[in-house]
Design a protein around this motif. Structure first.
Motif, PDB file in Angstrom:
ATOM      1  N   GLU A 140       0.803  -1.210   0.000  1.00 47.05           N
ATOM      2  CA  GLU A 140       0.000   0.000   0.000  1.00 47.05           C
ATOM      3  C   GLU A 140       0.837   1.262   0.000  1.00 47.05           C
ATOM      4  N   SER A 141       2.140   1.134   0.199  1.00 48.68           N
ATOM      5  CA  SER A 141       2.994   2.317   0.168  1.00 48.68           C
ATOM      6  C   SER A 141       3.478   2.639  -1.238  1.00 48.68           C
ATOM      7  N   ALA A 142       3.101   1.793  -2.225  1.00 48.47           N
ATOM      8  CA  ALA A 142       3.547   2.027  -3.594  1.00 48.47           C
ATOM      9  C   ALA A 142       3.039   3.377  -4.071  1.00 48.47           C
ATOM     10  N   GLN A 143       3.870   4.141  -4.761  1.00 49.19           N
ATOM     11  CA  GLN A 143       3.525   5.470  -5.222  1.00 49.19           C
ATOM     12  C   GLN A 143       3.187   5.385  -6.714  1.00 49.19           C
ATOM     13  N   VAL A 144       1.910   5.472  -7.058  1.00 47.44           N
ATOM     14  CA  VAL A 144       1.455   5.379  -8.443  1.00 47.44           C
ATOM     15  C   VAL A 144       0.495   6.514  -8.692  1.00 47.44           C
ATOM     16  N   VAL A 145       0.619   7.154  -9.865  1.00 46.63           N
ATOM     17  CA  VAL A 145      -0.292   8.237 -10.199  1.00 46.63           C
ATOM     18  C   VAL A 145      -1.118   7.831 -11.416  1.00 46.63           C
ATOM     19  N   GLU A 146      -2.056   8.751 -11.788  1.00 45.71           N
ATOM     20  CA  GLU A 146      -2.942   8.417 -12.892  1.00 45.71           C
ATOM     21  C   GLU A 146      -2.164   8.113 -14.182  1.00 45.71           C
ATOM     22  N   ALA A 147      -2.803   7.328 -15.035  1.00 47.43           N
ATOM     23  CA  ALA A 147      -2.182   7.003 -16.343  1.00 47.43           C
ATOM     24  C   ALA A 147      -2.458   8.125 -17.344  1.00 47.43           C
ATOM     25  N   TRP A 148      -1.546   8.265 -18.286  1.00 47.18           N
ATOM     26  CA  TRP A 148      -1.738   9.228 -19.390  1.00 47.18           C
ATOM     27  C   TRP A 148      -1.779   8.436 -20.687  1.00 47.18           C
ATOM     28  N   THR A 149      -2.828   8.620 -21.425  1.00 41.40           N
ATOM     29  CA  THR A 149      -2.944   7.981 -22.744  1.00 41.40           C
ATOM     30  C   THR A 149      -2.566   9.016 -23.797  1.00 41.40           C
ATOM     31  N   PRO A 150      -1.445   8.822 -24.468  1.00 35.83           N
ATOM     32  CA  PRO A 150      -0.994   9.851 -25.407  1.00 35.83           C
ATOM     33  C   PRO A 150      -1.959   9.971 -26.594  1.00 35.83           C
ATOM     34  N   PRO A 151      -2.213  11.200 -27.056  1.00 38.56           N
ATOM     35  CA  PRO A 151      -3.032  11.377 -28.271  1.00 38.56           C
ATOM     36  C   PRO A 151      -2.396  10.611 -29.444  1.00 38.56           C
ATOM     37  N   GLU A 152      -3.236  10.097 -30.291  1.00 35.17           N
ATOM     38  CA  GLU A 152      -2.733   9.274 -31.403  1.00 35.17           C
ATOM     39  C   GLU A 152      -2.074  10.165 -32.467  1.00 35.17           C
ATOM     40  N   VAL A 153      -0.856   9.797 -32.874  1.00 35.03           N
ATOM     41  CA  VAL A 153      -0.124  10.479 -33.961  1.00 35.03           C
ATOM     42  C   VAL A 153       0.124   9.413 -35.051  1.00 35.03           C
ATOM     43  N   PRO A 154      -0.663   9.422 -36.135  1.00 36.83           N
ATOM     44  CA  PRO A 154      -0.511   8.379 -37.171  1.00 36.83           C
ATOM     45  C   PRO A 154       0.867   8.459 -37.846  1.00 36.83           C
ATOM     46  N   ILE A 155       1.509   7.347 -38.009  1.00 35.93           N
ATOM     47  CA  ILE A 155       2.794   7.256 -38.713  1.00 35.93           C
ATOM     48  C   ILE A 155       2.758   5.993 -39.604  1.00 35.93           C
ATOM     49  N   ASP A 156       3.092   6.175 -40.902  1.00 40.35           N
ATOM     50  CA  ASP A 156       3.196   5.031 -41.803  1.00 40.35           C
ATOM     51  C   ASP A 156       4.462   5.198 -42.650  1.00 40.35           C
ATOM     52  N   ASP A 157       4.591   4.368 -43.650  1.00 40.13           N
ATOM     53  CA  ASP A 157       5.824   4.397 -44.446  1.00 40.13           C
ATOM     54  C   ASP A 157       5.980   5.682 -45.235  1.00 40.13           C
ATOM     55  N   ASP A 158       4.860   6.367 -45.465  1.00 37.42           N
ATOM     56  CA  ASP A 158       4.924   7.595 -46.256  1.00 37.42           C
ATOM     57  C   ASP A 158       5.089   8.848 -45.384  1.00 37.42           C
ATOM     58  N   THR A 159       5.125   8.656 -44.089  1.00 35.64           N
ATOM     59  CA  THR A 159       5.205   9.813 -43.187  1.00 35.64           C
ATOM     60  C   THR A 159       6.579  10.471 -43.311  1.00 35.64           C
ATOM     61  N   ASP A 160       6.564  11.841 -43.358  1.00 39.98           N
ATOM     62  CA  ASP A 160       7.814  12.612 -43.407  1.00 39.98           C
ATOM     63  C   ASP A 160       8.298  12.730 -41.950  1.00 39.98           C
ATOM     64  N   ARG A 161       9.154  11.841 -41.533  1.00 42.78           N
ATOM     65  CA  ARG A 161       9.606  11.769 -40.160  1.00 42.78           C
ATOM     66  C   ARG A 161      10.409  13.020 -39.768  1.00 42.78           C
TER      67      ARG A 161
END
Length: 624
Positions: A55-76
């Protein structure tokens, strides 16, 4: 009840723990990662949730990162520039155009993208710095919303670098701040509900400060608890409940060390209020004492003073003394000497106020000189003081009565009385002797105790004195006489158990005394001498402890009681034991011609009411 509340508080925190975590890794066998990239290209450890039971474990809320689409044609390269620009602007995580989602998507799609990994590292550092600033701001102003921002930033940091030591440290700090905030919130709830003690608001705020020393809202909460306790103390004082007010102030004083000034001011204010209440009650009680039948109201006010005053309060003690004086002595004080005016403007005999109280009257079984008439010893109590003449009534005082009332005392009417005869050394009846005569028949001095008076002569004098003064004078009761003679001494003799009187204590039969012709006493106090063979002037010797002269010597004295052979069924209140028409009366006290046994405090003598003698006089008492 309060322990249950704390359990609910921490249960809420644990629910948050279980719900926390970062983006979850794909299950084994999934064809693609969460961002749609092939699983074989992922080379990053994604955050996961582990419920360890600690119960002493220190955990905070999760963050779900916004989706950033990346495919083979993406200009990295373009995406990296976009992410870098967002990082410079401080757009770290809020949407898909922020630095963290873009860099995270680039690294997930290609773990070998060195530039993306460096950007992700710098973004993580920026998130940690922003979280530090938010925590600092939350510490300064917990109501600013900075804590919520720090919580969100900590979730982002955990998603970006789960195993980073700085991230874990941030998580611990955020969790500590959240717990302190929850404690403060609980404290405020109890403060609003009026639950102030250690199991309520005070306890919550103290726990918050233990977790986060210097927490502003917790410190303000303690100040509010202290203020509320002071308000309760003031309300109690306004309701004249000063003991309760003191208890509330004691609780307030224990709240915080820097609150001593406010509590001290409140204590001084309430003590001044207490003093005003006491003074008002005292003044009203003193006014009551001046009213007829006001004693009861004064006692009621005294009871209220004693209820609200501190033990030993001098004002309360003085008021009690004043009321006791009125209760027991009327307008007088014990030991006070006074005289009453007679109708012709002259003054009556000097009187002294005898204190009220109780004593053991009579002789003890251990007294070998005691007679059955002096037993059984019994307790007598006087609920009110009385006044007794300082000395026996003198010839001059009795003469004013005879002249004013035209009285003819018994010896005058009879024409003779018992006197001491120096030639024979005996008491003989001699003609022409009355109240104007001394112990040997010769004229008495005006300051000598009046002799040769019967008990009825003495009662007539007291009645005349009552008429002259408007006060009630009478003969003392037998109990009053012994009580006044002892003056608080329980010994065999009025001065104690010593077999010889103290020097100059009275006119007794002393072994050193000698008559004009050289006679001495056969039965006397060995070694004692007072310089008198016969009666001494009234008041010649030292008074006893209550200011009374000659109680045990000089002349024996008539009292108001009828003779009874013992003290069985004797009054316990000190009143005279009198049967109308009785002829046998009681004489008390030793005399110039009495044996040592007759000088004992318990000695009593049966004498016919018509007897007149050279050894018997009287004194008077008066009610007060």
């Amino acid at each position: 009840m309060r322990a249950s509340g704390r359990a609910l508080l921490w249960t809420g925190v644990l629910v948050g723990l279980v719900a926390c975590g970062g983006p979850q890794p794909p299950e084994p066998g999934d064809a693609a990662a969460a961002d749609g990239a092939p699983a074989s290209k992922l080379d990053i450890s994604l955050p996961s949730v582990t419920v360890s039971g600690d119960e002493s474990a220190q955990v905070v809320e999760a963050w779900t990162p916004p989706e950033v689409p990346i495919d083979d044609d993406t200009d990295r390269a373009a995406l990296r520039r976009q992410a870098e620009a967002a990082l410079r602007r401080g757009d770290l995580y809020e949407d898909a155009e922020a630095a963290a989602p873009i860099y995270l998507a680039l690294v997930r799609s290609d773990g070998d993208d060195r530039l993306a990994r460096d950007g992700l590292r710098r973004t993580t550092a920026a998130v940690l710095a922003a979280a530090d600033r938010a925590l600092d701001a939350a510490a300064i102003d917990p109501q600013s919303g900075a804590l919520a921002q720090a919580v969100a930033l900590a979730a982002v940091a955990r998603a970006l670098a789960t195993d980073d030591a700085k991230v874990r440290e941030l998580q611990a700090r955020v969790e500590l701040a959240r717990r302190a905030a929850a404690l403060v919130h609980a404290g405020r709830e109890d403060l609003r509900a009026g639950v102030l003690d250690g199991s309520g608001a005070l306890g919550w705020f103290q726990e918050a400060l233990a977790l986060s020393p210097g927490h502003r809202d917790a410190r303000q909460g303690l100040a509010a608890v202290e203020s509320a306790l002071i308000d309760r103390a003031q309300s109690a004082a306004d309701a004249v409940e000063f003991d309760a007010a003191g208890r509330w102030l004691d609780q307030a004083a224990s709240v915080r060390g820097d609150g001593a000034g406010a509590v001290a001011d409140a204590r001084a204010r309430i003590e001044a209020q207490r003093a005003r209440n006491i003074a008002g009650l005292r003044d009203a009680a003193l006014r009551d004492l001046l009213r007829p039948n006001g004693l009861r109201d004064a006692r009621v006010r005294l009871a209220e003073v004693l209820r609200i005053a501190h033990p030993g309060d001098p004002v309360a003690a003085n008021l009690r003394e004043r009321i006791d004086l009125v209760t027991y002595y009327g307008p007088f004080r014990p030991g006070q000497v006074f005289t009453d005016a007679l109708a012709d403007g002259s003054r009556g005999p000097q009187m002294v106020v005898v204190p009220h109280g109780g004593f053991r009257m009579g002789a003890e079984e251990t007294d070998p000189l005691a007679s059955d008439a002096e037993k059984p010893a019994h307790y007598v109590r006087f609920n009110r003081g009385f006044a007794m003449s300082l000395t026996e009534v003198t010839v001059a005082e009795f003469g004013r009565f005879v002249a004013s009332a035209g009285a003819r005392p018994r010896a005058t009417r009879r024409g003779n009385s018992l006197v001491y005869d120096e030639r024979s050394g005996n008491f003989v009846r001699r003609s022409g002797v009355d109240w104007r005569s001394g112990y040997d028949g010769r004229p008495a001095g005006p300051g000598d105790p009046v002799l040769h008076v019967s008990v009825r002569d003495a009662e007539a004098y007291a009645a005349w004195l009552s008429e002259q003064t408007g006060r009630h004078y009478r003969l003392p009761s037998e109990a009053e006489f012994e009580y006044a003679m002892r003056a608080g001494n329980p010994g065999r003799y009025p001065w104690g158990d010593a077999g010889v009187p103290p020097p100059d204590s009275g006119n007794f039969t002393g072994g050193n005394d000698m008559s004009p012709s050289g006679r001495t006493w056969n039965n006397a106090f060995v070694g004692y001498g007072d310089g008198y063979w016969g009666v001494a002037p009234a008041g010649r010797f030292k008074p006893n402890a209550w200011g009374l002269h000659d109680m045990a010597g000089n002349v024996a004295e008539w009292v108001a009681d009828c003779w009874h052979a013992s003290y069985k069924r004797a009054p316990a209140d000190g009143a005279a034991w009198f049967n109308p028409g009785c002829r046998a009366r009681v004489v008390r006290g030793g005399s110039w011609a009495g044996s040592p046994a007759q000088t004992r405090a318990a000695f009593r003598l049966r004498v016919d009411s018509d007897v007149t003698s050279a050894r018997i006089g009287f004194r008077v008492v008066r009610g007060i």
